[in-house]
Design a protein around this motif. Sequence first.
Motif, PDB file in Angstrom:
ATOM      1  N   PHE A  64      28.258  34.527  46.918  1.00 22.03           N
ATOM      2  CA  PHE A  64      29.365  35.039  46.108  1.00 22.03           C
ATOM      3  C   PHE A  64      29.075  36.475  45.692  1.00 22.03           C
ATOM      4  O   PHE A  64      29.925  37.361  45.813  1.00 22.03           O
ATOM      5  N   ASP A  65      27.855  36.717  45.203  1.00 22.13           N
ATOM      6  CA  ASP A  65      27.478  38.065  44.770  1.00 22.13           C
ATOM      7  C   ASP A  65      27.296  39.005  45.959  1.00 22.13           C
ATOM      8  O   ASP A  65      27.661  40.179  45.894  1.00 22.13           O
ATOM      9  N   ARG A  66      26.733  38.478  47.054  1.00 21.09           N
ATOM     10  CA  ARG A  66      26.432  39.330  48.204  1.00 21.09           C
ATOM     11  C   ARG A  66      27.712  39.816  48.884  1.00 21.09           C
ATOM     12  O   ARG A  66      27.856  41.010  49.192  1.00 21.09           O
ATOM     13  N   LEU A  67      28.668  38.927  49.124  1.00 20.13           N
ATOM     14  CA  LEU A  67      29.907  39.306  49.797  1.00 20.13           C
ATOM     15  C   LEU A  67      30.783  40.193  48.925  1.00 20.13           C
ATOM     16  O   LEU A  67      31.560  41.003  49.438  1.00 20.13           O
ATOM     17  N   LEU A  68      30.650  40.047  47.620  1.00 18.92           N
ATOM     18  CA  LEU A  68      31.466  40.847  46.707  1.00 18.92           C
ATOM     19  C   LEU A  68      31.115  42.332  46.792  1.00 18.92           C
ATOM     20  O   LEU A  68      31.951  43.198  46.539  1.00 18.92           O
ATOM     21  N   GLU A  69      29.878  42.615  47.183  1.00 18.33           N
ATOM     22  CA  GLU A  69      29.445  44.006  47.287  1.00 18.33           C
ATOM     23  C   GLU A  69      30.206  44.757  48.383  1.00 18.33           C
ATOM     24  O   GLU A  69      30.367  45.979  48.301  1.00 18.33           O
ATOM     25  N   ASP A  70      30.690  44.035  49.418  1.00 19.12           N
ATOM     26  CA  ASP A  70      31.390  44.675  50.534  1.00 19.12           C
ATOM     27  C   ASP A  70      32.895  44.773  50.310  1.00 19.12           C
ATOM     28  O   ASP A  70      33.610  45.315  51.154  1.00 19.12           O
ATOM     29  N   LYS A  71      33.369  44.259  49.179  1.00 19.55           N
ATOM     30  CA  LYS A  71      34.796  44.299  48.896  1.00 19.55           C
ATOM     31  C   LYS A  71      35.202  45.661  48.342  1.00 19.55           C
ATOM     32  O   LYS A  71      34.372  46.448  47.897  1.00 19.55           O
ATOM     33  N   SER A  72      36.499  45.894  48.365  1.00 14.33           N
ATOM     34  CA  SER A  72      37.014  47.151  47.824  1.00 14.33           C
ATOM     35  C   SER A  72      36.756  47.211  46.323  1.00 14.33           C
ATOM     36  O   SER A  72      36.517  46.188  45.666  1.00 14.33           O
ATOM     37  N   GLN A  73      36.833  48.410  45.804  1.00 17.97           N
ATOM     38  CA  GLN A  73      36.570  48.601  44.376  1.00 17.97           C
ATOM     39  C   GLN A  73      37.581  47.843  43.532  1.00 17.97           C
ATOM     40  O   GLN A  73      37.239  47.279  42.491  1.00 17.97           O
ATOM     41  N   SER A  74      38.823  47.800  44.017  1.00 14.94           N
ATOM     42  CA  SER A  74      39.873  47.094  43.276  1.00 14.94           C
ATOM     43  C   SER A  74      39.592  45.599  43.212  1.00 14.94           C
ATOM     44  O   SER A  74      39.679  44.974  42.153  1.00 14.94           O
ATOM     45  N   THR A  75      39.230  45.018  44.373  1.00 18.19           N
ATOM     46  CA  THR A  75      38.910  43.583  44.415  1.00 18.19           C
ATOM     47  C   THR A  75      37.688  43.272  43.562  1.00 18.19           C
ATOM     48  O   THR A  75      37.669  42.295  42.806  1.00 18.19           O
ATOM     49  N   HIS A  76      36.676  44.102  43.703  1.00 10.38           N
ATOM     50  CA  HIS A  76      35.441  43.924  42.927  1.00 10.38           C
ATOM     51  C   HIS A  76      35.731  43.951  41.434  1.00 10.38           C
ATOM     52  O   HIS A  76      35.230  43.116  40.661  1.00 10.38           O
ATOM     53  N   LYS A  77      36.580  44.872  41.027  1.00 12.57           N
ATOM     54  CA  LYS A  77      36.894  45.020  39.604  1.00 12.57           C
ATOM     55  C   LYS A  77      37.661  43.822  39.072  1.00 12.57           C
ATOM     56  O   LYS A  77      37.372  43.312  37.985  1.00 12.57           O
ATOM     57  N   GLN A  78      38.648  43.346  39.869  1.00 11.61           N
ATOM     58  CA  GLN A  78      39.483  42.240  39.399  1.00 11.61           C
ATOM     59  C   GLN A  78      38.686  40.935  39.312  1.00 11.61           C
ATOM     60  O   GLN A  78      38.829  40.188  38.340  1.00 11.61           O
ATOM     61  N   ILE A  79      37.866  40.668  40.328  1.00 11.57           N
ATOM     62  CA  ILE A  79      37.073  39.436  40.300  1.00 11.57           C
ATOM     63  C   ILE A  79      36.012  39.518  39.206  1.00 11.57           C
ATOM     64  O   ILE A  79      35.740  38.535  38.503  1.00 11.57           O
ATOM     65  N   SER A  80      35.423  40.678  39.042  1.00 16.04           N
ATOM     66  CA  SER A  80      34.407  40.855  37.990  1.00 16.04           C
ATOM     67  C   SER A  80      35.002  40.640  36.607  1.00 16.04           C
ATOM     68  O   SER A  80      34.358  40.080  35.721  1.00 16.04           O
ATOM     69  N   SER A  81      36.243  41.075  36.418  1.00 11.94           N
ATOM     70  CA  SER A  81      36.893  40.890  35.112  1.00 11.94           C
ATOM     71  C   SER A  81      37.102  39.412  34.805  1.00 11.94           C
ATOM     72  O   SER A  81      37.037  38.983  33.658  1.00 11.94           O
ATOM     73  N   ILE A  82      37.336  38.614  35.879  1.00 13.81           N
ATOM     74  CA  ILE A  82      37.487  37.166  35.693  1.00 13.81           C
ATOM     75  C   ILE A  82      36.143  36.539  35.339  1.00 13.81           C
ATOM     76  O   ILE A  82      36.036  35.687  34.449  1.00 13.81           O
ATOM     77  N   LEU A  83      35.096  36.990  36.034  1.00 17.06           N
ATOM     78  CA  LEU A  83      33.766  36.435  35.807  1.00 17.06           C
ATOM     79  C   LEU A  83      33.243  36.764  34.422  1.00 17.06           C
ATOM     80  O   LEU A  83      32.468  36.004  33.851  1.00 17.06           O
ATOM     81  N   GLU A  84      33.664  37.906  33.880  1.00 19.77           N
ATOM     82  CA  GLU A  84      33.185  38.310  32.557  1.00 19.77           C
ATOM     83  C   GLU A  84      33.552  37.297  31.486  1.00 19.77           C
ATOM     84  O   GLU A  84      32.874  37.171  30.470  1.00 19.77           O
ATOM     85  N   LEU A  85      34.655  36.563  31.720  1.00 21.95           N
ATOM     86  CA  LEU A  85      35.072  35.561  30.745  1.00 21.95           C
ATOM     87  C   LEU A  85      34.074  34.427  30.637  1.00 21.95           C
ATOM     88  O   LEU A  85      33.966  33.767  29.604  1.00 21.95           O
ATOM     89  N   GLU A  86      33.333  34.164  31.730  1.00 23.71           N
ATOM     90  CA  GLU A  86      32.368  33.068  31.731  1.00 23.71           C
ATOM     91  C   GLU A  86      30.974  33.526  31.346  1.00 23.71           C
ATOM     92  O   GLU A  86      30.084  32.706  31.141  1.00 23.71           O
ATOM     93  N   GLU A  87      30.765  34.836  31.271  1.00 22.77           N
ATOM     94  CA  GLU A  87      29.438  35.342  30.956  1.00 22.77           C
ATOM     95  C   GLU A  87      29.157  35.188  29.468  1.00 22.77           C
ATOM     96  O   GLU A  87      30.022  35.367  28.630  1.00 22.77           O
ATOM     97  N   SER A  88      27.921  34.863  29.139  1.00 23.30           N
ATOM     98  CA  SER A  88      27.523  34.691  27.742  1.00 23.30           C
ATOM     99  C   SER A  88      26.428  35.664  27.341  1.00 23.30           C
ATOM    100  O   SER A  88      25.772  35.491  26.322  1.00 23.30           O
ATOM    101  N   ASN A  89      26.235  36.727  28.173  1.00 20.99           N
ATOM    102  CA  ASN A  89      25.201  37.736  27.889  1.00 20.99           C
ATOM    103  C   ASN A  89      23.826  37.105  27.678  1.00 20.99           C
ATOM    104  O   ASN A  89      23.057  37.532  26.812  1.00 20.99           O
ATOM    105  N   GLU A  90      23.518  36.063  28.468  1.00 20.70           N
ATOM    106  CA  GLU A  90      22.253  35.354  28.291  1.00 20.70           C
ATOM    107  C   GLU A  90      21.055  36.257  28.584  1.00 20.70           C
ATOM    108  O   GLU A  90      20.030  36.176  27.918  1.00 20.70           O
ATOM    109  N   ASP A  91      21.206  37.124  29.615  1.00 25.07           N
ATOM    110  CA  ASP A  91      20.103  38.034  29.940  1.00 25.07           C
ATOM    111  C   ASP A  91      19.850  38.991  28.786  1.00 25.07           C
ATOM    112  O   ASP A  91      18.703  39.254  28.417  1.00 25.07           O
TER     113      ASP A  91
END
Length: 353
Positions: A64-91
């Motif tokens: 999921f992370d590896r293939l996302l790197e080859d996507k366009s900036q727009s796709t990367h941004k939109q999917i990342s914005s969705i993933l941010e909702l599930e992130e809990s800043n654990e790191d």
Amino acid sequence: MAGALRSRSRRNIVDTKSSEDDSVQSSLQDSEPEGDLESYSKEVLNALIKDGLPPTPNNFSLYFDRLLEDKSQSTHKQISSILELEESNEDENSVRLEQSLKQGFSSVKNILGVTANLYKNMSLMTKILDKRAQELKDSPDEKQSISIVSSLEEDILKLNTILKKQSSNMKTMYDDTAKIIKNVENETIFDNQYGVYNKRNLMTKVEQEIELISKFKHRSSLIMIELARDLKDSIKNEKAVMLMTKTMARLLLKTSRRSDTVAHYGNGVFAMLLKHTDIESAKKASERLSELVSNSNFFLGDREIQLKISIGITDVTEEHSVEEIIVSSLDGIEKAYQNPKLDFAVLLRTPSE
């Protein structure tokens, strides 16, 4: 000549067709909905299967992370914005926690250093006292004895000054260490007593789930569990009740899914956040949990005790706050007690409540 022209013309037609195909393919790619998480997930799954890898959660996450790197900036941004909702800043939380622990270790090391100096000074004072006592014993001259006592007094005053300074430093270090330990306790997400998450983590997870539900409109549930009160009252043994509660906590972990959050809310009350689980599925999960617990007997001396729990169920909705959802689930436990035949009860809130 004509043949050559005919061949060149055919080649031009092929090249033109190839160019058109590329244009159509490019157009099709451009027309694909960028940032479509469902389509992208299918692409990730197909890539795993193509490479002959089992679609386990770890492999899927890696691709999921590896293939996302080859996507366009727009796709990367939109999917990342969705993933941010599930992130809990654990790191980020782990880094802060590690920094606090290092500060705590440093403070403890300083306290040990001051303690060692205090011990050395006290040992030195003991030697001085022994020395002066021996001098007094060997001195027949009164004038010399007074001089010895005067020297002893000076030694004591010097040591007293040193000890006061070191004691003050130790108090400051102790206070700093206590603050660090308190901060670490406030940042932790784990309940060491029962081996599950703590209340702080539970509140965070429910809040994150509310945000996800508001965006994706799926259904999730929260159940609260405690040992049946009549069972605890019949035992009248705090240590035995504690052991039974720990047994219940282990069973909660055993029956939970990877996506579930099992936490100790407090005072022997536990919670399970069931993601993507509607009320009917939460009921079935509660039935399985009640059956699992009731089949787990506990031995207290020669007495065999059948464990029993009470469960409150409620839905997680975007219309209610974290506190309202938790209170609703706790009210479900109270509702279950109203009917001795029930192991669990559901309490739903309307958006107006």
